[in-house]
Scaffold this motif. Structure first.
Motif, short mmCIF file in Angstrom:
data_model
loop_
_atom_site.label_atom_id
_atom_site.label_comp_id
_atom_site.label_asym_id
_atom_site.label_seq_id
_atom_site.Cartn_x
_atom_site.Cartn_y
_atom_site.Cartn_z
N ASP A 68 38.67 43.62 46.90
CA ASP A 68 39.15 44.58 48.03
C ASP A 68 40.47 45.27 47.75
OD1 ASP A 68 39.84 45.74 50.26
OD2 ASP A 68 40.00 43.73 51.36
N GLU A 69 40.35 46.41 47.15
CA GLU A 69 41.46 47.06 46.67
C GLU A 69 42.31 47.42 47.61
OE1 GLU A 69 41.01 49.77 42.66
OE2 GLU A 69 39.22 49.90 44.00
N GLU A 70 41.95 47.92 48.54
CA GLU A 70 42.60 48.48 49.82
C GLU A 70 43.51 47.12 50.45
OE1 GLU A 70 41.59 50.30 54.12
OE2 GLU A 70 40.56 51.54 52.26
N GLY A 71 43.02 46.36 50.57
CA GLY A 71 43.61 44.95 50.91
C GLY A 71 44.23 44.31 50.13
N GLY A 72 44.23 44.55 48.71
CA GLY A 72 44.87 43.89 47.76
C GLY A 72 44.35 42.31 47.74
N GLN A 73 42.92 42.20 47.86
CA GLN A 73 42.49 40.75 47.80
C GLN A 73 41.46 40.74 46.89
OE1 GLN A 73 41.26 40.44 51.59
NE2 GLN A 73 43.16 39.49 52.60
N ALA A 74 41.12 39.38 46.30
CA ALA A 74 40.10 39.23 45.14
C ALA A 74 39.10 38.30 46.19
CB ALA A 74 40.41 38.50 44.18
N ARG A 75 37.89 38.63 46.27
CA ARG A 75 36.93 37.80 47.19
C ARG A 75 35.69 37.30 46.42
NH1 ARG A 75 37.30 41.20 52.78
NH2 ARG A 75 39.15 40.69 53.45
N ASN A 76 35.52 36.18 46.63
CA ASN A 76 34.22 35.61 46.05
C ASN A 76 33.09 35.07 47.03
OD1 ASN A 76 35.08 35.95 43.42
ND2 ASN A 76 36.04 33.92 43.49
N PHE A 77 31.99 35.64 46.97
CA PHE A 77 30.98 35.15 47.80
C PHE A 77 29.88 34.30 47.10
CE2 PHE A 77 27.25 35.52 50.71
CZ PHE A 77 27.86 35.27 51.94
N TYR A 78 29.36 33.25 47.91
CA TYR A 78 28.56 32.28 47.45
C TYR A 78 27.41 32.14 48.49
CZ TYR A 78 32.50 30.48 44.47
OH TYR A 78 33.49 30.38 43.59
N ALA A 79 26.20 31.96 47.97
CA ALA A 79 25.00 31.63 48.88
C ALA A 79 24.70 30.40 48.17
CB ALA A 79 23.95 32.66 49.18
N TRP A 80 24.50 29.28 49.14
CA TRP A 80 24.00 27.96 48.79
C TRP A 80 22.70 27.55 49.67
CZ3 TRP A 80 26.53 25.25 45.19
CH2 TRP A 80 27.86 25.64 44.59
N ASP A 81 22.20 26.67 48.89
CA ASP A 81 20.86 26.33 49.52
C ASP A 81 21.11 25.71 50.90
OD1 ASP A 81 18.84 27.45 47.77
OD2 ASP A 81 18.95 25.61 46.64
N ASP A 82 22.28 24.52 50.82
CA ASP A 82 22.62 24.04 52.02
C ASP A 82 24.22 23.68 52.13
OD1 ASP A 82 23.19 21.31 50.96
OD2 ASP A 82 20.93 21.45 50.34
N GLU A 83 24.67 23.45 53.14
CA GLU A 83 26.03 23.20 53.57
C GLU A 83 26.58 22.16 52.70
OE1 GLU A 83 29.22 22.91 57.00
OE2 GLU A 83 27.18 23.42 57.58
N GLU A 84 25.97 20.97 52.41
CA GLU A 84 26.31 19.80 52.00
C GLU A 84 26.63 20.29 50.56
OE1 GLU A 84 24.94 15.53 50.22
OE2 GLU A 84 23.92 16.29 52.00
N LYS A 85 25.85 21.02 49.69
CA LYS A 85 25.93 21.33 48.31
C LYS A 85 27.32 22.28 48.50
CE LYS A 85 21.42 20.71 46.66
NZ LYS A 85 20.25 21.26 46.00
N ALA A 86 27.42 23.14 49.09
CA ALA A 86 28.63 23.97 49.31
C ALA A 86 29.99 23.42 49.46
CB ALA A 86 28.24 25.23 50.45
N ARG A 87 29.81 22.39 50.36
CA ARG A 87 31.09 21.84 50.55
C ARG A 87 31.48 21.10 49.58
NH1 ARG A 87 33.60 22.76 55.66
NH2 ARG A 87 32.23 23.97 57.13
N SER A 88 30.56 20.23 48.91
CA SER A 88 30.82 19.29 47.69
C SER A 88 31.35 19.93 46.71
CB SER A 88 29.61 18.38 47.40
OG SER A 88 28.60 19.31 46.96
N PHE A 89 31.11 21.23 46.62
CA PHE A 89 31.47 22.12 45.28
C PHE A 89 33.08 22.36 45.45
CE2 PHE A 89 32.64 26.22 43.42
CZ PHE A 89 32.22 25.87 42.01
N PHE A 90 33.34 22.77 46.67
CA PHE A 90 34.97 23.25 46.95
C PHE A 90 35.82 21.92 47.26
CE2 PHE A 90 32.24 26.90 47.93
CZ PHE A 90 32.97 27.48 46.93
N THR A 91 36.13 21.10 46.03
CA THR A 91 37.10 20.17 46.01
C THR A 91 38.34 20.64 45.94
OG1 THR A 91 36.99 20.00 43.66
CG2 THR A 91 35.22 18.57 44.64
N ALA A 92 39.06 19.50 46.45
CA ALA A 92 40.81 19.71 46.05
C ALA A 92 40.89 20.27 44.75
CB ALA A 92 41.55 18.40 46.60
#
Length: 98
Positions: free
Chosen positions: A44-68
């Motif tokens: 997002d050049e205008e906002g000065g941000q990097a963004r990543n978008f993921y699509a996961w099969d289910d929420e459990e897999k998504a949340r378990s990926f984003f660990t501390a």
């Protein structure tokens, strides 16, 4: 299906070449990752941000990926801590096969 929007905001703007390099270096582990439908690296050049978008099969897999530990690692890579948003994908159009 669950979407995850990860946003990195910096006081200095991200540039396309830096993010393209990061995407090239980090794409390998995501190829064929179980439960991950797709991942995009975005600028997002205008906002000065990097963004990543993921699509996961289910929420459990998504949340378990984003660990501390992962958050700490990507903070070092992008130079800013991420904001992570979980989104319910209620519809999806895929034109890649046409």
């Amino acid at each position: 299906m669950i979407g995850v929007l990860v946003t990195f905001a910096q006081t200095g703007k991200f540039d396309r070449s830096t993010l393209a390099k990061i995407a090239g270096e980090l794409r390998g582990p995501f190829e064929g990752m179980a439960g991950l439908r797709f991942k995009s690296f975005m600028l997002d050049e205008e906002g000065g941000q990097a963004r990543n978008f993921y699509a996961w099969d289910d929420e459990e897999k998504a949340r378990s990926f984003f660990t501390a530990e992962l958050v700490e690692k990507v903070t070092g890579i992008y130079g800013a801590p991420p904001t992570i948003e979980y989104l319910d994908i209620v519809g999806f159009v895929d034109n890649s096969g046409t």
